[in-house]
Structure formats: structure tokens, C-alpha cells
Scaffold this active site. Structure first.
Site, short mmCIF file in Angstrom:
data_model
loop_
_atom_site.label_atom_id
_atom_site.label_comp_id
_atom_site.label_asym_id
_atom_site.label_seq_id
_atom_site.Cartn_x
_atom_site.Cartn_y
_atom_site.Cartn_z
N HIS A 72 0.85 -1.20 0.00
CA HIS A 72 0.00 0.00 0.00
C HIS A 72 0.88 1.24 0.00
O HIS A 72 1.73 1.39 0.86
CB HIS A 72 -0.88 0.04 1.26
CG HIS A 72 -2.01 -0.94 1.23
ND1 HIS A 72 -3.28 -0.63 1.60
CD2 HIS A 72 -2.05 -2.24 0.84
CE1 HIS A 72 -4.07 -1.68 1.46
NE2 HIS A 72 -3.33 -2.68 1.01
N TYR A 200 -9.25 5.41 7.46
CA TYR A 200 -9.42 5.73 8.88
C TYR A 200 -10.45 6.87 8.94
O TYR A 200 -10.18 7.97 8.45
CB TYR A 200 -8.11 6.21 9.50
CG TYR A 200 -7.05 5.13 9.66
CD1 TYR A 200 -6.22 4.77 8.61
CD2 TYR A 200 -6.90 4.48 10.88
CE1 TYR A 200 -5.26 3.78 8.77
CE2 TYR A 200 -5.94 3.48 11.05
CZ TYR A 200 -5.12 3.15 9.98
OH TYR A 200 -4.18 2.16 10.15
N PRO A 292 -4.55 -0.10 18.57
CA PRO A 292 -4.24 -0.52 17.19
C PRO A 292 -4.34 0.56 16.13
O PRO A 292 -3.99 0.31 14.97
CB PRO A 292 -5.24 -1.65 16.92
CG PRO A 292 -6.32 -1.48 17.93
CD PRO A 292 -5.72 -0.80 19.10
N LYS A 296 0.91 -0.57 15.04
CA LYS A 296 2.32 -0.71 15.42
C LYS A 296 2.67 -1.96 16.24
O LYS A 296 3.86 -2.30 16.36
CB LYS A 296 2.76 0.51 16.25
CG LYS A 296 2.84 1.79 15.47
CD LYS A 296 4.07 1.81 14.58
CE LYS A 296 4.06 2.97 13.62
NZ LYS A 296 4.10 2.59 12.23
N TYR A 384 3.70 6.45 10.34
CA TYR A 384 2.90 5.29 9.91
C TYR A 384 3.78 4.22 9.24
O TYR A 384 3.64 3.04 9.53
CB TYR A 384 1.79 5.75 8.96
CG TYR A 384 0.70 4.71 8.78
CD1 TYR A 384 -0.26 4.52 9.76
CD2 TYR A 384 0.66 3.91 7.65
CE1 TYR A 384 -1.25 3.55 9.62
CE2 TYR A 384 -0.33 2.95 7.49
CZ TYR A 384 -1.28 2.78 8.49
OH TYR A 384 -2.25 1.82 8.34
P1 RFL Z 1 1.24 -12.30 21.24
O1 RFL Z 1 0.92 -12.32 19.78
O2 RFL Z 1 0.16 -11.96 22.19
O3 RFL Z 1 1.82 -13.75 21.58
C1 RFL Z 1 1.99 -14.19 22.90
C2 RFL Z 1 1.90 -15.71 22.90
O4 RFL Z 1 2.22 -16.19 24.21
C3 RFL Z 1 1.30 -17.19 24.57
N1 RFL Z 1 1.27 -17.27 26.03
C4 RFL Z 1 1.97 -18.17 26.76
N2 RFL Z 1 2.78 -19.17 26.38
C5 RFL Z 1 3.34 -19.93 27.38
N3 RFL Z 1 3.11 -19.72 28.70
C6 RFL Z 1 2.31 -18.73 29.11
N4 RFL Z 1 2.09 -18.51 30.40
C7 RFL Z 1 1.69 -17.91 28.11
N5 RFL Z 1 0.85 -16.84 28.17
C8 RFL Z 1 0.61 -16.48 26.89
C9 RFL Z 1 0.00 -16.77 23.92
O5 RFL Z 1 -0.87 -17.87 23.74
C10 RFL Z 1 0.51 -16.20 22.59
O6 RFL Z 1 0.55 -17.18 21.58
O7 RFL Z 1 2.46 -11.32 21.56
P2 RFL Z 1 3.72 -10.83 20.68
O8 RFL Z 1 4.45 -11.99 20.07
O9 RFL Z 1 4.42 -9.86 21.52
O10 RFL Z 1 3.05 -10.07 19.43
C11 RFL Z 1 2.34 -8.88 19.59
C12 RFL Z 1 1.26 -8.76 18.50
O11 RFL Z 1 0.49 -9.94 18.49
C13 RFL Z 1 0.35 -7.54 18.73
O12 RFL Z 1 1.12 -6.43 19.13
C14 RFL Z 1 -0.43 -7.15 17.46
O13 RFL Z 1 -1.38 -8.12 17.13
C15 RFL Z 1 -1.12 -5.81 17.66
N6 RFL Z 1 -1.95 -5.40 16.50
C16 RFL Z 1 -1.38 -4.84 15.38
N7 RFL Z 1 -0.05 -4.75 15.26
C17 RFL Z 1 0.50 -4.27 14.10
O14 RFL Z 1 1.73 -4.18 14.02
N8 RFL Z 1 -0.25 -3.88 13.03
C18 RFL Z 1 -1.60 -3.95 13.06
O15 RFL Z 1 -2.25 -3.64 12.06
C19 RFL Z 1 -2.21 -4.41 14.27
N9 RFL Z 1 -3.55 -4.53 14.36
C20 RFL Z 1 -3.33 -5.59 16.54
C21 RFL Z 1 -4.11 -5.13 15.45
C22 RFL Z 1 -3.94 -6.23 17.60
C23 RFL Z 1 -5.30 -6.41 17.60
N10 RFL Z 1 -5.86 -7.10 18.68
C24 RFL Z 1 -6.67 -8.24 18.52
C25 RFL Z 1 -5.35 -6.82 20.00
C26 RFL Z 1 -5.48 -5.29 15.43
C27 RFL Z 1 -6.07 -5.91 16.52
C28 RFL Z 1 -7.57 -6.05 16.47
C1 PHB Z 2 -6.05 -4.55 10.31
O1 PHB Z 2 -6.11 -4.71 9.07
O2 PHB Z 2 -6.37 -5.43 11.11
C2 PHB Z 2 -5.61 -3.23 10.82
C3 PHB Z 2 -5.16 -2.26 9.96
C4 PHB Z 2 -4.76 -1.03 10.46
C5 PHB Z 2 -4.82 -0.79 11.82
C6 PHB Z 2 -5.26 -1.77 12.68
C7 PHB Z 2 -5.66 -3.00 12.19
O3 PHB Z 2 -4.45 0.43 12.28
#
Ligand code: RFL
Ligand code: PHB
Length: 388
Positions: A72, A200, A292, A296, A384
Site C-alpha cells: 500500500h 481511517y 491498534p 504498530k 505510519y
Molecule cells: P502475542 O501475539 O500476544 O503472543 C503471545 C503468545 O504467548 C502465549 N502465552 C503463553 N505461552 C506460554 N506460557 C504462558 N504462560 C503464556 N501466556 C501467553 C500466547 O498464547 C501467545 O501465543 O504477543 P507478541 O508476540 O508480543 O506479538 C504482539 C502482536 O500480536 C500484537 O502487538 C499485534 O497483534 C497488535 N496489533 C497490530 N499490530 C501491528 O503491528 N499492526 C496492526 O495492524 C495491528 N492490528 C493488533 C491489530 C492487535 C489487535 N488485537 C486483537 C489486540 C489489530 C487488533 C484487532
Molecule cells: C487490520 O487490518 O487489522 C488493521 C489495519 C490497520 C490498523 C489496525 C488494524 O491500524
């Protein structure tokens, strides 16, 4: 069992760290409470910065991301019935890629297993011992049997609700938190994307975001009460809300389709410092959370473990630990910048229940500034794409 580095959590942080260490000849074991099928199916992030793509590609796990991810070059800001394009590439020379987090997870799991990496799924009762010594250990239960791993280092990549942050010694810790009092309602929709680029949108009814996953699946979000429940939202009610928030004067409409997943997430900013105590380190969501809106979270998880892997490599190759000792300071520079941007995007685009009429006008004026001033648009674009 014994290994060099025990990694707790098989999210993007834990899996990538394990793989980077493997590429440097360092052995690790990853412990994960959930099943492989579960981690490969959890819908989360979608946006990868160029730097994240480079790290994944250099680690040899970028082929599918490059082939299937969507590059993008811009994003849109919508408000007051109009859409405004921010040309990321013209303003910064960089772009972002939309490639789902669970696809990154699949690529990393496949790479670890192909290299005979040890990933232990479905463990429970994970506990840390001797974190203030040079021989920390982790005990857990797997398939009904108690087990223990002794290691040189333990790395907490177990997300916000994990066990490693609470195991950090309490002296000298400082946590920074902001709760926004609202959440995002996220849906997956079977239909062609409504827009080539992310939108957005700020509306008096609340924020909305149009994103996508594949050429046949859209990802849409709208601001909601974090205590609300998905059962309160029929498909018709969701579409009515999205149409209202995305209304505009050029006839563009969001495509409807079958909604096949619904979920609500809370919005918070959080940083826990320091990210190291002796031989115990935190990386990714275990140490920090961003709302989110700035996309990041996963990018920070990747950059944390990239810094940490370099420190561990220096330790094992050269017997020096100055990079490891500098981990918190090095990682926090990027983390605070992303915290700032995510807070700013959130403040700019959401409705706040306690906002005064004056504050609402300031928000509208700021949006006007961002889309009419090249300097302000450039600042948004640099943050961004992660050009910092
Ligand atoms: P995770 O992905 O939460 O992984 C942690 C893992 O640890 C396990 N766990 C354990 N394992 C062993 N023993 C225990 N006691 C444990 N407790 C937990 C869990 O089961 C899991 O598998 O952390 P990590 O690796 O630090 O990664 C972080 C990312 O997942 C998170 O920051 C992103 O998903 C945030 N996020 C976004 N980030 C972006 O860079 N770009 C995006 O567009 C973006 N959009 C989002 C997001 C997060 C969202 N949600 C659902 C919070 C959109 C959403 C909706
Ligand atoms: C997504 O596609 O899940 C998404 C994209 C941009 C954001 C957060 C989530 O800022």
C-alpha cells in the site's frame, strides 16, 4: 532438558526470536500454552512496516509475504463527509504491506519446524525459577507430565496476559498506562475490498476503519463500548452503523457481505520498564501495548526481538554483554515513538465521551491541518511507515 535460551510464547515475538537465534547458531526452546492450530488461526494485526518486512525477508521467511501481501502506497483519512489521501510513498519514499499476522505465524512455525526447532505447544503451569541467577529455569506441564528447562536466558514473549512480566523483580519497575474507555468492534467479511487503501474515518458516532485481508475478505472495525457484547450486534445493526460512520459526499459505500467473525478489543497504551532483570528479558506485548490505530503492535514485537537477537549473538560469539545490557534503552526509543504515534492517531480519530465542544473543534481543526499541510501529512506518514 537444557537449552541456551528458553522463550515463553509463540506469537510473532517468540517465533521470530527463536528463528533469528537459530540463524546465529543459538539453540532455543519455545513454550506455548495454545495449540499450533489455534495460534495459526487467531485473527489480529494486518499492517507490516517496510522495516518489519526487511527483517522477515532477511530471516528467510518473507517469500509468501512478498507474493501474497498487498503493498500500500497510501492511506485515507475520512471526516466531515470527505475522504483525503495521504500519499505515504510520495511523502516518505516508503510503503506498508497488508499481510495478516496469522500468516506471519504460519510462515515462522513452518520455518522453525523445517529447521528441527523445538516448539512445545499446549503446555500449562509455566513458572520461572532462579531469575536472579545465571542459570534460570522454567517449569511447566506437558501432556500431563511435569517438565523443566534449564537455560542461560529466559525471554518473555508471552503477551500482555503472560506470566513473565509478573515474575520480574518488583524493585525499580515503573509502569505507564492509559486506558481510553472505548474499544474496537472488529469483523471479517466475505466480500471484495471496498477500497484499495485503508480508510481511517472520524465521525460523530465514533471511529471506523476499512481494511482488508485478501481479495475476497475485508477487515472492518468501529469504535464501541469495550464492555459491549458481540451478541448485541446483529449483522443489520453493524452495517447500519458502518454506513452511518463512513457516509461521504462522493457516493462511495462500504461493500456488504457475509460477516463470519466478530470480536471486541479494549484500547490501551502501556509500557513496563525496565525490559530486563538479570537473565530475564521481555519482548513484544509482554512489555508494551499500543492501541491498534497506529498499526504498530506487531512491528514493535519484531523490532524488539531483532535488537535482542543481536545482543544474544554478541554474548555467545564474543562473550560480551554490553548490547544485552543496552537492550531496554535501545528498544524503548522505538517503543515510545510508536506509543506517541498510536496515542496521537487514537486521539485524532475517536470520539471521547468527556470531550467538551471546544475539544471537539480542536480535533476537527487538527484533522484539517493534517490533510492540508504537507508538513503535518509528512509527520503522519513517517510515523505510519515507521521511518524513524
Ligand atoms: P502475542 O501475539 O500476544 O503472543 C503471545 C503468545 O504467548 C502465549 N502465552 C503463553 N505461552 C506460554 N506460557 C504462558 N504462560 C503464556 N501466556 C501467553 C500466547 O498464547 C501467545 O501465543 O504477543 P507478541 O508476540 O508480543 O506479538 C504482539 C502482536 O500480536 C500484537 O502487538 C499485534 O497483534 C497488535 N496489533 C497490530 N499490530 C501491528 O503491528 N499492526 C496492526 O495492524 C495491528 N492490528 C493488533 C491489530 C492487535 C489487535 N488485537 C486483537 C489486540 C489489530 C487488533 C484487532
Ligand atoms: C487490520 O487490518 O487489522 C488493521 C489495519 C490497520 C490498523 C489496525 C488494524 O491500524
Amino acid at each position: 532438558m537444557r537449552t541456551q535460551v528458553t522463550i515463553i510464547g509463540a506469537g510473532p515475538a517468540g517465533l521470530l526470536l527463536s528463528h533469528l537465534l537459530h540463524l546465529s547458531g543459538i539453540e532455543s526452546i519455545v513454550l506455548e500454552t495454545r495449540s499450533r492450530a489455534d495460534i495459526e488461526a487467531t485473527i489480529r494485526a494486518g499492517v507490516l512496516e517496510q522495516g518489519t518486512m526487511d527483517i522477515l525477508a532477511n530471516a528467510g521467511v518473507g517469500a509468501r509475504m512478498k507474493a501474497e501481501g498487498a503493498l500500500h502506497h497510501g492511506v485515507e483519512l475520512a471526516f466531515g463527509g470527505r475522504r483525503h489521501r495521504i500519499d505515504l510513498t510520495e511523502l516518505t519514499g516508503k510503503a506498508i504491506t497488508v499481510y495478516p499476522q496469522h500468516e506471519v505465524i504460519k510462515d515462522l512455525v513452518a520455518a522453525r519446524l523445517a529447521a528441527q526447532g523445538q516448539l512445545l505447544f499446549e503446555v500449562s503451569g509455566v513458572q520461572l525459577q532462579g531469575v536472579d541467577t545465571t542459570t534460570p529455569s522454567v517449569s511447566f506441564v506437558r501432556a500431563g507430565e511435569a517438565a523443566r528447562i534449564d537455560a542461560d536466558f529466559v525471554i518473555g514473549c508471552d503477551g500482555y496476559h503472560g506470566v513473565t512480566r509478573p515474575a520480574m523483580p518488583p524493585q525499580g519497575r515503573e509502569d505507564f498506562t492509559r486506558n481510553y474507555g472505548f474499544g474496537w468492534f472488529g469483523i471479517l467479511v466475505e466480500s471484495a475490498p471496498s477500497s484499495d487503501e485503508l480508510i481511517y474515518a472520524r465521525h460523530d458516532r465514533g471511529f471506523a476503519l476499512v481494511s482488508k485481508r485478501t481479495p475476497t475478505v475485508q477487515r472492518l472495525y468501529f469504535q464501541c463500548d469495550p464492555a459491549d457484547h458481540v451478541d448485541n450486534w446483529s449483522d443489520d445493526r453493524i452495517w447500519a452503523e458502518l454506513h452511518a460512520r463512513l457516509e461521504n459526499n462522493d457516493g462511495w459505500r462500504v461493500n456488504e457481505g457475509r460477516i463470519f467473525q466478530k470480536g471486541i478489543i479494549g484500547m490501551r497504551s502501556f509500557v513496563s520498564t525496565p525490559m530486563q532483570a538479570g537473565r530475564l528479558f521481555l519482548a513484544g506485548d509482554s512489555a508494551h501495548i499500543v492501541p491498534p490505530t497506529g498499526a504498530k503492535g506487531m512491528n514493535l514485537a519484531v523490532s524488539d526481538v531483532n535488537v535482542l537477537a543481536q545482543g544474544l549473538e554478541q554474548f555467545y560469539r564474543q562473550g560480551r554483554d554490553d548490547r544485552l545490557q543496552g537492550y531496554t534503552d535501545a528498544a524503548l526509543k522505538r517503543i515510545w515513538r510508536a506509543e506517541y504515534f498510536s496515542w496521537w492517531m487514537t486521539s485524532l480519530l475517536h470520539t471521547f465521551a468527556d470531550a467538551t465542544p471546544f475539544q471537539r473543534e480542536m480535533q476537527r481543526a487538527e484533522l484539517e491541518c493534517v490533510v492540508s499541510s504537507r508538513a503535518m501529512a509528512t509527520a503522519l506518514a513517517e510515523n505510519y511507515v515507521g521511518a524513524f
